[in-house]
Design an enzyme around this catalytic site. Sequence first.
Site, PDB file in Angstrom:
ATOM      1  N   HIS A   1     173.838  57.833  -4.516  1.00 43.16           N
ATOM      2  CA  HIS A   1     173.759  57.878  -5.974  1.00 43.16           C
ATOM      3  C   HIS A   1     174.610  56.783  -6.605  1.00 43.16           C
ATOM      4  O   HIS A   1     175.017  56.900  -7.763  1.00 43.16           O
ATOM      5  CB  HIS A   1     174.218  59.253  -6.490  1.00 43.16           C
ATOM      6  CG  HIS A   1     173.353  60.388  -6.043  1.00 43.16           C
ATOM      7  ND1 HIS A   1     173.688  61.186  -4.971  1.00 43.16           N
ATOM      8  CD2 HIS A   1     172.166  60.841  -6.494  1.00 43.16           C
ATOM      9  CE1 HIS A   1     172.746  62.111  -4.799  1.00 43.16           C
ATOM     10  NE2 HIS A   1     171.806  61.917  -5.703  1.00 43.16           N
ATOM     11  N   HIS A   2     174.880  55.712  -5.853  1.00 46.74           N
ATOM     12  CA  HIS A   2     175.698  54.636  -6.423  1.00 46.74           C
ATOM     13  C   HIS A   2     174.968  53.955  -7.571  1.00 46.74           C
ATOM     14  O   HIS A   2     175.578  53.331  -8.432  1.00 46.74           O
ATOM     15  CB  HIS A   2     176.075  53.608  -5.350  1.00 46.74           C
ATOM     16  CG  HIS A   2     174.953  52.718  -4.915  1.00 46.74           C
ATOM     17  ND1 HIS A   2     173.943  53.157  -4.076  1.00 46.74           N
ATOM     18  CD2 HIS A   2     174.664  51.423  -5.201  1.00 46.74           C
ATOM     19  CE1 HIS A   2     173.097  52.164  -3.873  1.00 46.74           C
ATOM     20  NE2 HIS A   2     173.509  51.094  -4.539  1.00 46.74           N
TER      21      HIS A   2
ATOM     22  N   LYS B   1     165.354  56.357  -5.279  1.00 45.84           N
ATOM     23  CA  LYS B   1     163.959  55.934  -5.147  1.00 45.84           C
ATOM     24  C   LYS B   1     163.511  56.047  -3.702  1.00 45.84           C
ATOM     25  O   LYS B   1     164.236  55.657  -2.789  1.00 45.84           O
ATOM     26  CB  LYS B   1     163.827  54.470  -5.605  1.00 45.84           C
ATOM     27  CG  LYS B   1     162.384  53.973  -5.680  1.00 45.84           C
ATOM     28  CD  LYS B   1     161.788  54.389  -6.997  1.00 45.84           C
ATOM     29  CE  LYS B   1     160.331  53.952  -7.130  1.00 45.84           C
ATOM     30  NZ  LYS B   1     159.428  54.750  -6.289  1.00 45.84           N
TER      31      LYS B   1
ATOM     32  N   LYS C   1     167.704  48.803   1.544  1.00 43.81           N
ATOM     33  CA  LYS C   1     166.568  47.954   1.183  1.00 43.81           C
ATOM     34  C   LYS C   1     166.639  47.589  -0.304  1.00 43.81           C
ATOM     35  O   LYS C   1     166.462  46.429  -0.678  1.00 43.81           O
ATOM     36  CB  LYS C   1     165.269  48.694   1.496  1.00 43.81           C
ATOM     37  CG  LYS C   1     164.007  47.870   1.400  1.00 43.81           C
ATOM     38  CD  LYS C   1     162.780  48.705   1.750  1.00 43.81           C
ATOM     39  CE  LYS C   1     162.847  49.247   3.151  1.00 43.81           C
ATOM     40  NZ  LYS C   1     161.623  49.998   3.512  1.00 43.81           N
TER      41      LYS C   1
ATOM     42  N   ASP D   1     168.046  43.516  -4.560  1.00 43.25           N
ATOM     43  CA  ASP D   1     168.569  43.640  -5.928  1.00 43.25           C
ATOM     44  C   ASP D   1     167.692  44.500  -6.830  1.00 43.25           C
ATOM     45  O   ASP D   1     167.488  44.185  -8.006  1.00 43.25           O
ATOM     46  CB  ASP D   1     168.776  42.258  -6.555  1.00 43.25           C
ATOM     47  CG  ASP D   1     169.851  41.461  -5.839  1.00 43.25           C
ATOM     48  OD1 ASP D   1     170.900  42.050  -5.522  1.00 43.25           O
ATOM     49  OD2 ASP D   1     169.646  40.260  -5.582  1.00 43.25           O
TER      50      ASP D   1
ATOM     51  N   LYS E   1     164.092  59.806  -0.027  1.00 41.08           N
ATOM     52  CA  LYS E   1     162.832  59.945   0.703  1.00 41.08           C
ATOM     53  C   LYS E   1     162.448  61.407   0.703  1.00 41.08           C
ATOM     54  O   LYS E   1     163.295  62.300   0.602  1.00 41.08           O
ATOM     55  CB  LYS E   1     162.977  59.460   2.157  1.00 41.08           C
ATOM     56  CG  LYS E   1     161.695  58.906   2.743  1.00 41.08           C
ATOM     57  CD  LYS E   1     161.359  57.547   2.170  1.00 41.08           C
ATOM     58  CE  LYS E   1     160.131  56.948   2.826  1.00 41.08           C
ATOM     59  NZ  LYS E   1     159.887  55.576   2.352  1.00 41.08           N
TER      60      LYS E   1
ATOM     61  N   THR F   1     153.403  45.985  -0.554  1.00 42.12           N
ATOM     62  CA  THR F   1     154.178  45.939   0.685  1.00 42.12           C
ATOM     63  C   THR F   1     153.596  44.891   1.636  1.00 42.12           C
ATOM     64  O   THR F   1     154.338  44.095   2.225  1.00 42.12           O
ATOM     65  CB  THR F   1     154.214  47.317   1.363  1.00 42.12           C
ATOM     66  OG1 THR F   1     154.695  48.299   0.436  1.00 42.12           O
ATOM     67  CG2 THR F   1     155.125  47.292   2.582  1.00 42.12           C
TER      68      THR F   1
ATOM     69  N   ASN G   1     147.295  50.853   4.765  1.00 43.33           N
ATOM     70  CA  ASN G   1     147.485  50.017   3.580  1.00 43.33           C
ATOM     71  C   ASN G   1     148.382  48.817   3.857  1.00 43.33           C
ATOM     72  O   ASN G   1     148.054  47.678   3.514  1.00 43.33           O
ATOM     73  CB  ASN G   1     148.086  50.858   2.452  1.00 43.33           C
ATOM     74  CG  ASN G   1     148.336  50.048   1.201  1.00 43.33           C
ATOM     75  OD1 ASN G   1     147.430  49.499   0.604  1.00 43.33           O
ATOM     76  ND2 ASN G   1     149.599  49.954   0.810  1.00 43.33           N
TER      77      ASN G   1
ATOM     78  N   SER H   1     157.360  48.769  -7.174  1.00 41.73           N
ATOM     79  CA  SER H   1     157.596  50.084  -7.775  1.00 41.73           C
ATOM     80  C   SER H   1     158.628  49.968  -8.901  1.00 41.73           C
ATOM     81  O   SER H   1     158.518  50.642  -9.938  1.00 41.73           O
ATOM     82  CB  SER H   1     158.104  51.075  -6.721  1.00 41.73           C
ATOM     83  OG  SER H   1     157.039  51.544  -5.925  1.00 41.73           O
TER      84      SER H   1
END
Length: 473
Positions: free
Chosen positions: A66-67, A72, A96, A101, A108, A196, A235, A364
């Site tokens: 939670h920094h 996400k 990641k 950045d 997850k 991706t 995908n 995203s």
Amino acid sequence: MNQESEGKQFLNSVHHYYDQAARHTNLDSGILEQIKICNSVYKVNFPVEVDGKVVVYEGIRAQHSHHKLPTKGGIRYSMHVDEDEVIALATLMTFKCALVDVPFGGAKGGVKINPRTTPVEVLEKVTRRYASELIKKNLIGPGVDVPAPDYGTGSREMAWIADTYHTFKHGETNALGSVTGKPVGQGGIRGRTEATGLGIFYGLREALQDTEILNQLGISPGLSGKRMIVQGLGNVGYHATHFCQQEGVIIIGIAEREGGIFNKDGIDLEAAFLHRKNTGSILDFPDATNIANSLDLLAYECDILLPAALENQIDHRNAATIQAKIIAEGANGPITQEGEKILLQKGIFIIPDLYLNAGGVTVSYFEWLKNLSNVRFGRMGKRAEEASLRRIVDTIEQHTGHTISAKERQMLIHGADEVDLVRSGLEDTMILAYHEIRDVMHRNPGINDLRTAAFFDAIQKISVSYLSLGIFP
């Protein structure tokens, strides 16, 4: 090896890579421990009525760090989902995001269900109920935790989650930002589907311009003419291979669950994809040799091996057989720590997942920004840009006395629309991140591989966030 132990093995590998990079930092051990551990895990069992009977499903959501908020990470549907696997994937997401950045913490999720054999109406019930459980606990939201697609899920499931969230949070103007990977008509962003895979292409293209690395491998610059074997035609694998083939890469092998196919002279990706869609199998593709065990195909000689399926595909048992010069990790964690040691000893260049498949979360992030701003990218500037470019072209034609064709004119005056901006942002992100990692290797002689450099770079960035929050003295 059972699936639970595979999840543990995956988590151990991630922690091993982290520890390996952390040794090169000068950070306090307590800070390093906080950055490493998973902050929270929520497990829930929920009932869904299926054909008149109640079936209980298991769901997990891990928020690693939670920094930065929101956290996400994708949601995967698989019968092999377990807590260790989800924590490992959430951990990778933290590093990641930091590496490229993107201002998110890592998370997850997963539901233990087989999406291939489960009817659509049941998938919808399960998805909405899983989302409801998370929403009731305030575990997802545009400023809290933002899910996305992963293995076994797609834009359809994300639309169900967004709709469920909006039902609970009626009137919230940022509700669409509660999840990304949605259909374009329901708040999604153009360019997300292939993000991706396109990011993998950009990363590979940049690495194939790195003359220092290429000289060590004894291969020429550029993607054109390079021979590639891909594992996984979902995908990620499909789009990565699609863009690589457009650049002149020769696809000589495709590995899938049911087996693989090989042709040293090249395989037409689009034709093979269509063949599998029509027949249900990649096997028996014209002018290609069937490979009964798809893992055997990973050991065939090639310039680039692209594992884009699941984790733990290359380990201590098959790493010594790998003949590729470059392994591009399209999937999360396709190489175990034991496997990597063998590969590095063989002089194989590994482009790590931490960097290479960050295209999905990058786009995203763009979708999330779009949802918060409530405006399509390019909407206000596209026509103004085209008008300006048109005036320039008109002026040049008038002063030179020469005119250009309608096709040339359209190409020159085209204003950037949403997909152009998304792809430009993604390309810039992947290029800058690659050179950051390489700079880390140049500045730290003890770091000799891209994965350690990537983790090192991410750890440094995360530590700055923690220290700036005043959590540590």
